[in-house]
Scaffold this motif. Sequence first.
Motif, PDB file in Angstrom:
ATOM      1  N   ILE A   1      -2.986   3.546  -1.101  1.00 11.89           N
ATOM      2  CA  ILE A   1      -2.188   3.659  -2.188  1.00 11.89           C
ATOM      3  C   ILE A   1      -1.362   2.790  -3.177  1.00 11.89           C
ATOM      4  O   ILE A   1      -1.510   3.104  -4.475  1.00 11.89           O
ATOM      5  CB  ILE A   1      -1.933   5.614  -2.570  1.00 11.89           C
ATOM      6  CG1 ILE A   1      -0.410   5.484  -1.513  1.00 11.89           C
ATOM      7  CG2 ILE A   1      -2.643   6.668  -1.861  1.00 11.89           C
ATOM      8  CD1 ILE A   1       0.570   6.960  -1.863  1.00 11.89           C
ATOM      9  N   SER A   2      -0.686   2.111  -2.096  1.00 16.03           N
ATOM     10  CA  SER A   2      -0.048   1.002  -2.669  1.00 16.03           C
ATOM     11  C   SER A   2       0.786   0.190  -1.853  1.00 16.03           C
ATOM     12  O   SER A   2       0.950   0.723  -0.405  1.00 16.03           O
ATOM     13  CB  SER A   2       1.251   1.249  -3.886  1.00 16.03           C
ATOM     14  OG  SER A   2       2.306   2.293  -3.143  1.00 16.03           O
ATOM     15  N   GLY A   3       1.384  -0.930  -2.375  1.00 16.20           N
ATOM     16  CA  GLY A   3       2.295  -2.017  -1.257  1.00 16.20           C
ATOM     17  C   GLY A   3       3.208  -0.827  -0.682  1.00 16.20           C
ATOM     18  O   GLY A   3       3.283  -1.860   0.343  1.00 16.20           O
ATOM     19  N   SER A   4       4.032  -0.345  -1.517  1.00 13.09           N
ATOM     20  CA  SER A   4       5.114   0.169  -0.865  1.00 13.09           C
ATOM     21  C   SER A   4       4.837   1.728  -0.205  1.00 13.09           C
ATOM     22  O   SER A   4       5.540   1.691   0.741  1.00 13.09           O
ATOM     23  CB  SER A   4       5.861   0.338  -2.322  1.00 13.09           C
ATOM     24  OG  SER A   4       5.866   1.176  -2.585  1.00 13.09           O
ATOM     25  N   ALA A   5       3.342   2.255  -0.318  1.00 13.47           N
ATOM     26  CA  ALA A   5       3.332   3.146   0.616  1.00 13.47           C
ATOM     27  C   ALA A   5       3.098   2.732   1.170  1.00 13.47           C
ATOM     28  O   ALA A   5       3.198   2.958   2.815  1.00 13.47           O
ATOM     29  CB  ALA A   5       2.580   4.094  -0.044  1.00 13.47           C
ATOM     30  N   ARG A   6       2.997   1.603   1.549  1.00 14.35           N
ATOM     31  CA  ARG A   6       2.118   1.051   2.983  1.00 14.35           C
ATOM     32  C   ARG A   6       3.098   0.366   3.783  1.00 14.35           C
ATOM     33  O   ARG A   6       3.311   0.782   5.048  1.00 14.35           O
ATOM     34  CB  ARG A   6       1.263  -0.198   3.008  1.00 14.35           C
ATOM     35  CG  ARG A   6       0.619  -1.087   4.037  1.00 14.35           C
ATOM     36  CD  ARG A   6      -0.188  -1.748   3.484  1.00 14.35           C
ATOM     37  NE  ARG A   6      -1.769  -1.500   2.463  1.00 14.35           N
ATOM     38  CZ  ARG A   6      -1.867  -2.430   1.318  1.00 14.35           C
ATOM     39  NH1 ARG A   6      -1.954  -3.459   1.848  1.00 14.35           N
ATOM     40  NH2 ARG A   6      -2.748  -2.180   0.334  1.00 14.35           N
ATOM     41  N   GLU A   7       4.599  -0.212   3.315  1.00 13.99           N
ATOM     42  CA  GLU A   7       5.792   0.069   3.868  1.00 13.99           C
ATOM     43  C   GLU A   7       6.293   0.514   4.765  1.00 13.99           C
ATOM     44  O   GLU A   7       6.651   0.586   5.132  1.00 13.99           O
ATOM     45  CB  GLU A   7       6.915  -1.156   2.546  1.00 13.99           C
ATOM     46  CG  GLU A   7       5.837  -3.055   2.310  1.00 13.99           C
ATOM     47  CD  GLU A   7       6.489  -3.426   1.618  1.00 13.99           C
ATOM     48  OE1 GLU A   7       7.619  -2.799   1.330  1.00 13.99           O
ATOM     49  OE2 GLU A   7       6.051  -4.414   1.046  1.00 13.99           O
ATOM     50  N   THR A   8       6.353   2.160   3.435  1.00 12.15           N
ATOM     51  CA  THR A   8       6.726   3.049   4.169  1.00 12.15           C
ATOM     52  C   THR A   8       6.689   3.871   5.012  1.00 12.15           C
ATOM     53  O   THR A   8       6.839   4.137   5.929  1.00 12.15           O
ATOM     54  CB  THR A   8       6.616   4.251   2.895  1.00 12.15           C
ATOM     55  OG1 THR A   8       6.852   4.183   1.823  1.00 12.15           O
ATOM     56  CG2 THR A   8       7.650   5.455   2.867  1.00 12.15           C
ATOM     57  N   VAL A   9       4.655   3.882   5.524  1.00 12.14           N
ATOM     58  CA  VAL A   9       3.996   4.326   6.357  1.00 12.14           C
ATOM     59  C   VAL A   9       4.480   2.770   7.421  1.00 12.14           C
ATOM     60  O   VAL A   9       4.934   3.316   9.381  1.00 12.14           O
ATOM     61  CB  VAL A   9       2.653   3.889   6.704  1.00 12.14           C
ATOM     62  CG1 VAL A   9       2.278   4.703   7.773  1.00 12.14           C
ATOM     63  CG2 VAL A   9       2.313   5.312   5.358  1.00 12.14           C
ATOM     64  N   SER A  10       4.737   1.761   7.504  1.00  7.80           N
ATOM     65  CA  SER A  10       4.792   1.229   8.328  1.00  7.80           C
ATOM     66  C   SER A  10       6.607   1.221   9.379  1.00  7.80           C
ATOM     67  O   SER A  10       6.770   1.178  10.400  1.00  7.80           O
ATOM     68  CB  SER A  10       5.071  -0.431   7.942  1.00  7.80           C
ATOM     69  OG  SER A  10       3.895  -0.818   7.585  1.00  7.80           O
ATOM     70  N   ALA A  11       7.249   1.376   8.079  1.00  7.78           N
ATOM     71  CA  ALA A  11       9.115   1.927   8.731  1.00  7.78           C
ATOM     72  C   ALA A  11       9.195   3.311   9.561  1.00  7.78           C
ATOM     73  O   ALA A  11       9.378   2.599  10.195  1.00  7.78           O
ATOM     74  CB  ALA A  11       9.683   1.995   6.938  1.00  7.78           C
ATOM     75  N   ALA A  12       8.579   4.695   9.301  1.00  7.75           N
ATOM     76  CA  ALA A  12       7.795   5.390   9.223  1.00  7.75           C
ATOM     77  C   ALA A  12       7.695   5.279  10.942  1.00  7.75           C
ATOM     78  O   ALA A  12       8.221   6.306  12.056  1.00  7.75           O
ATOM     79  CB  ALA A  12       7.788   6.548   8.628  1.00  7.75           C
TER      80      ALA A  12
END
Length: 303
Positions: free
Chosen positions: A133-144
């Motif tokens: 859905i977005s680059g920042s959501a992708r980073e959020t998934v990675s952080a989690a």
Amino acid sequence: MQVDIVALGEPLYELNQQPDGRFLPGFGGDTSNVAIAAARLGSSTAYITKLGKDPFGDAIAALWRREGVDHRAVTRHPSAQTGLYLVTHTEQGHQFSYYRNGSAASLLHPVDVPSELVAKSKFLHVSGISQAISGSARETVSAAMEIARRAKVRISYDTNLRTRLWSALEARATIEPTIAVSSLAKTSLEDAEALTGLSEPEAIASRFLALGAGAIVVTLGAKGVYIATPEERLTLRGYSVAAIDATGAGDAFTGALLSEMASGRSIFEAARFANAAAALSTLGYGAVEPLPRRDAVEAFLAQ
Ligand code: KDG
């Protein structure tokens, strides 16, 4: 706060077309569907996302409250809207039309991940949609996932490839490394074919297990499901039921699978239960409304 399953991604308000042409309101969003499916079966679940401050966001928050999904980690964005999708039905099955660009969930940021919630859970569930859905959501998934990995929390991943959100090429570059760190990765024959060019479940499972995943589930539509670990493999035939709408059937499967595994069942035992839950979830319209409760699944299995 300690829960069995924490899911992260984008919930959507759903409008599902009925035979008379009218649209039935409901709910969707793959990872939210999983959290609700597992909660209906008795698991404790929590969800991480951003909702808009709008009536759709209010309706989704009220849904989680009714279903007992912990949404204390969900924040509301002051101006971005909650995503929406329409489901239409053709001879070939269901089709989705999205209204989600710039949605509140797409503005998820790694700071939105409550570390303790993730670190204390048994499973973190994320998907290719959460990442697309977005680059920042992708980073959020990675952080989690990094929090989960450090805390030895099992990562459950659904490839859920949506080529309207990203290209297969772009998706592959993210999906393969995610499968590599997943305890459990679920894919469909269709997704796997687009990602790998392979069309046999055995070959797909071998390819994904070789990346490092602990277990692979390949859904085969009405034909059932194929499950593989490095030690064992199993095909479960699909149940023949009078299906009305298969929207969210894969999420019903995953929610039931995680719920059973969180209670200590092996993936193979859990998959038998999940196969029945997924069949029952196709008996009504919508991704959420027909998700079965435990007694319904047990009664169906006892038949
Ligand atoms: O798995 C069902 C979901 O795909 C549906 O609820 C809508 O989340 C959705 C999406 O992005 O396709």
